[in-house]
Scaffold this active site. Structure first.
Site, PDB file in Angstrom:
ATOM      1  N   SER A   1      15.607  20.839 -16.911  1.00 40.92           N
ATOM      2  CA  SER A   1      14.399  21.608 -17.189  1.00 40.92           C
ATOM      3  C   SER A   1      14.785  22.848 -17.991  1.00 40.92           C
ATOM      4  O   SER A   1      15.886  23.381 -17.833  1.00 40.92           O
ATOM      5  CB  SER A   1      13.751  22.021 -15.868  1.00 40.92           C
ATOM      6  OG  SER A   1      12.966  23.181 -16.043  1.00 40.92           O
TER       7      SER A   1
ATOM      8  N   ASN B   1      15.613  15.519 -14.186  1.00 40.77           N
ATOM      9  CA  ASN B   1      14.346  14.801 -14.341  1.00 40.77           C
ATOM     10  C   ASN B   1      14.520  13.395 -14.925  1.00 40.77           C
ATOM     11  O   ASN B   1      15.314  13.197 -15.837  1.00 40.77           O
ATOM     12  CB  ASN B   1      13.413  15.597 -15.260  1.00 40.77           C
ATOM     13  CG  ASN B   1      13.002  16.914 -14.629  1.00 40.77           C
ATOM     14  OD1 ASN B   1      12.818  16.993 -13.416  1.00 40.77           O
ATOM     15  ND2 ASN B   1      12.877  17.951 -15.445  1.00 40.77           N
TER      16      ASN B   1
ATOM     17  N   LYS C   1      16.646  21.356 -11.740  1.00 36.17           N
ATOM     18  CA  LYS C   1      16.007  20.061 -11.999  1.00 36.17           C
ATOM     19  C   LYS C   1      16.925  19.028 -12.654  1.00 36.17           C
ATOM     20  O   LYS C   1      17.753  19.345 -13.501  1.00 36.17           O
ATOM     21  CB  LYS C   1      14.769  20.241 -12.888  1.00 36.17           C
ATOM     22  CG  LYS C   1      13.623  20.976 -12.270  1.00 36.17           C
ATOM     23  CD  LYS C   1      13.149  20.392 -10.936  1.00 36.17           C
ATOM     24  CE  LYS C   1      12.566  19.001 -11.056  1.00 36.17           C
ATOM     25  NZ  LYS C   1      11.274  19.003 -11.762  1.00 36.17           N
TER      26      LYS C   1
ATOM     27  N   TYR D   1     -10.759 -13.441 -46.651  1.00 37.97           N
ATOM     28  CA  TYR D   1     -10.056 -12.165 -46.701  1.00 37.97           C
ATOM     29  C   TYR D   1     -11.027 -11.005 -46.827  1.00 37.97           C
ATOM     30  O   TYR D   1     -11.965 -11.042 -47.631  1.00 37.97           O
ATOM     31  CB  TYR D   1      -9.086 -12.125 -47.898  1.00 37.97           C
ATOM     32  CG  TYR D   1      -8.380 -10.779 -47.945  1.00 37.97           C
ATOM     33  CD1 TYR D   1      -7.321 -10.502 -47.089  1.00 37.97           C
ATOM     34  CD2 TYR D   1      -8.829  -9.766 -48.792  1.00 37.97           C
ATOM     35  CE1 TYR D   1      -6.706  -9.263 -47.091  1.00 37.97           C
ATOM     36  CE2 TYR D   1      -8.208  -8.516 -48.804  1.00 37.97           C
ATOM     37  CZ  TYR D   1      -7.154  -8.267 -47.945  1.00 37.97           C
ATOM     38  OH  TYR D   1      -6.562  -7.039 -47.933  1.00 37.97           O
TER      39      TYR D   1
ATOM     40  N   GLU E   1      10.309   7.697 -17.197  1.00 39.87           N
ATOM     41  CA  GLU E   1       8.875   7.987 -17.346  1.00 39.87           C
ATOM     42  C   GLU E   1       8.354   7.533 -18.709  1.00 39.87           C
ATOM     43  O   GLU E   1       7.245   6.998 -18.820  1.00 39.87           O
ATOM     44  CB  GLU E   1       8.620   9.480 -17.129  1.00 39.87           C
ATOM     45  CG  GLU E   1       8.811   9.878 -15.672  1.00 39.87           C
ATOM     46  CD  GLU E   1       8.951  11.375 -15.466  1.00 39.87           C
ATOM     47  OE1 GLU E   1       8.572  11.834 -14.381  1.00 39.87           O
ATOM     48  OE2 GLU E   1       9.440  12.083 -16.367  1.00 39.87           O
TER      49      GLU E   1
ATOM     50  N   HIS F   1       0.830  -1.223   0.000  1.00 36.78           N
ATOM     51  CA  HIS F   1       0.000   0.000   0.000  1.00 36.78           C
ATOM     52  C   HIS F   1       0.855   1.261   0.000  1.00 36.78           C
ATOM     53  O   HIS F   1       0.421   2.312   0.477  1.00 36.78           O
ATOM     54  CB  HIS F   1      -0.940   0.057   1.223  1.00 36.78           C
ATOM     55  CG  HIS F   1      -1.673  -1.203   1.491  1.00 36.78           C
ATOM     56  ND1 HIS F   1      -2.947  -1.466   1.033  1.00 36.78           N
ATOM     57  CD2 HIS F   1      -1.298  -2.308   2.185  1.00 36.78           C
ATOM     58  CE1 HIS F   1      -3.334  -2.658   1.436  1.00 36.78           C
ATOM     59  NE2 HIS F   1      -2.348  -3.203   2.127  1.00 36.78           N
TER      60      HIS F   1
HETATM   61  N1  ARG Z   1      -2.236  -4.711 -48.077  1.00 38.65           N
HETATM   62  C1  ARG Z   1      -3.140  -5.825 -48.132  1.00 38.65           C
HETATM   63  C2  ARG Z   1      -3.399  -6.329 -46.707  1.00 38.65           C
HETATM   64  O1  ARG Z   1      -2.613  -6.058 -45.844  1.00 38.65           O
HETATM   65  C3  ARG Z   1      -2.542  -6.917 -48.939  1.00 38.65           C
HETATM   66  C4  ARG Z   1      -3.519  -7.917 -49.425  1.00 38.65           C
HETATM   67  C5  ARG Z   1      -4.356  -7.338 -50.512  1.00 38.65           C
HETATM   68  N2  ARG Z   1      -5.279  -8.316 -50.950  1.00 38.65           N
HETATM   69  C6  ARG Z   1      -6.392  -7.972 -51.643  1.00 38.65           C
HETATM   70  N3  ARG Z   1      -7.179  -8.935 -51.979  1.00 38.65           N
HETATM   71  N4  ARG Z   1      -6.675  -6.723 -51.926  1.00 38.65           N
HETATM   72  O2  ARG Z   1      -4.375  -6.974 -46.452  1.00 38.65           O
END
Ligand code: ARG
Length: 436
Positions: A282, A290, A288, A321, A295, A160
């Protein structure tokens, strides 16, 4: 360039410039970080096509050495991946065709940019997770080395943020070391988990060729095939998420270490002096000194945490895709760049900081020996609760205790009197051996 690689004869060509810009955007620039992996994977793909007689040996040799030349020219700045290309994948094919003529276009037989980006990303992640494991081990080594040398320097222990019990520098160092051992192991096992080759899955449905996927996998150093073409696409973003999770474990522990140091370096604590290299002045206050670097090490986790949220936000998608998947790339590359840059500073910081032993001794006030006393009284046969109350009643009149005695008597395994540094060192060795 002559227009996108998917431009068809007689078709009007590319979308409007603003739309093209929107589609490619930052992506093509980010591909600078992936193109080396793309080249490696393209070379393996070419050899795979040669193995099934889709390419002659001569064609394959030309393409493989053409790709090698592209790698060299990129490194020398003679070729530049910029926004004149839709992405790095298109650029490779365009450059090959410029260098070799129409044979350059043969590189893309039996593959899609969909498996091309997936394999480049997996190679990238394997590389970065290897670096992550490595820097975590180096950090653990640096901490353990100091723990061996300074095991018994006293340090007050806090809960704590209130003084709790006498503790030691060895305890603090070994505690952070074990965290980084865990992080190294996690990076390594995450790397193994995603060590599968998606190359040869094409757009997500395979192709009507008996692709030498196994040969290509082996050439690229993947442990196994990512078998299913649909899953090759569906796993995009998912593997990146696990990689970020491993990175986040390390940056979380770096944040805590940095937090401790920024506290310990205040005049109020004055337990530690940070190396000059890690401090700034600073612009207005001449007095200072720092701890900015510490950080910003603490802040590095913010980039990683933000990236995880951003990545997750993209991934509500149906199977196969979707161009949305491109949006998984920026947060991942950003997080690994920022996270590794910060982590790389940790071993040097840990090695160079200096303890102020007298300030730490002075902060171990007599009351912090009360727990030792309760256990001692309990050892005389009293129920612990009774011993606890008796020790509590004696706190006000307690004299400064013997810190060295308190620490050496703390023999519960892992505690300051039995830090088990050898076990931690052996684990570091085992993790390192596993990563090879
Ligand atoms: N830059 C695209 C990606 O990262 C590559 C693949 C593109 N494929 C497509 N069918 N347009 O997904």
């Amino acid at each position: 360039m002559s227009g996108p690689i998917w431009k068809k004869d007689g078709a009007s060509g590319a979308p409007d410039a603003a739309v093209m810009d929107f589609l490619a955007g930052e992506d093509v620039v980010l591909d600078r970080q992936l193109i080396d992996f793309d080249i490696t994977a393209s070379q393996a793909h070419v050899r795979g096509l040669q193995a099934i007689d889709v390419l002659t040996e001569d064609e394959a040799d030309k393409l493989v050495s053409g790709l090698a030349r592209i790698r060299e020219k990129l490194a020398a700045g003679e070729l530049k991946l910029d926004t004149s290309f839709e992405d790095g994948h298109s650029a490779l094919e365009t450059w090959l065709t410029e260098m070799l003529g129409p044979v350059g276009g043969k590189v893309h037989t039996g593959r899609s940019r969909n498996d091309q980006v997936a394999v480049a990303m997996r190679l990238y992640l394997k590389d970065r997770l290897g670096r992550l494991a490595d820097v975590c081990l180096q950090t653990a080594d640096a901490l353990l080395e100091r723990a061996q040398a300074e095991a018994n320097i006293p340090m007050p222990g806090y809960t704590h943020l209130q003084r709790a019990m006498p503790s030691s520098v060895g305890m603090w160092l070994a505690g952070h070391a074990e965290a980084f051992l865990d992080n190294a192991a996690l990076a390594g096992s995450t790397r193994d988990w995603l060590d599968a080759s998606p190359l040869g899955t094409a757009s997500g449905f395979g192709v009507n060729l008996p692709l030498a996927r196994e040969q290509v996998r082996e050439q690229l150093g993947f442990a196994r095939l990512l078998v299913n073409p649909q899953y090759a696409q569906n796993s995009r973003g998912k593997v990146e998420g696990q990689a970020l999770s491993a990175l986040a474990a390390a940056t979380t522990d770096l944040r805590r270490l940095a937090w401790d140091l920024s506290l310990f370096t205040t005049s109020e604590f004055d337990f530690v002096r940070l190396p000059d290299d890690f401090c700034t002045g600073s612009s207005i206050m001449p007095n200072k000194r720092n701890p900015d670097a510490v950080e910003l090490l603490r802040a590095a986790h913010g980039v990683v945490a933000g990236a995880r949220v951003e990545l997750d936000s993209v991934l509500s998608l149906p199977s196969g895709y979707q161009r949305d998947l491109q949006a998984t790339k920026p947060p991942v590359l950003r997080a690994f760049a920022a996270g590794l840059q910060a982590l790389d500073l940790a071993p040097g910081l840990v090695t160079a900081m200096k303890w102020n032993e007298s300030a730490m001794r002075a902060a171990i006030s007599p009351d912090t020996f009360a727990t030792d006393l309760s256990v001692e009284l309990a050892l005389e046969g009293k129920p612990f609760r009774e011993a606890y109350r008796e020790a509590a009643a004696r706190i006000a009149g307690m004299n400064a205790g013997d810190v060295a005695k308190s620490l050496s008597a703390r023999v519960s395994p892992g505690a300051p009197g039995a830090l088990m540094l050898d076990e931690l060192g052996a684990r570091a060795k085992a993790i390192r051996a596993n990563l090879k």
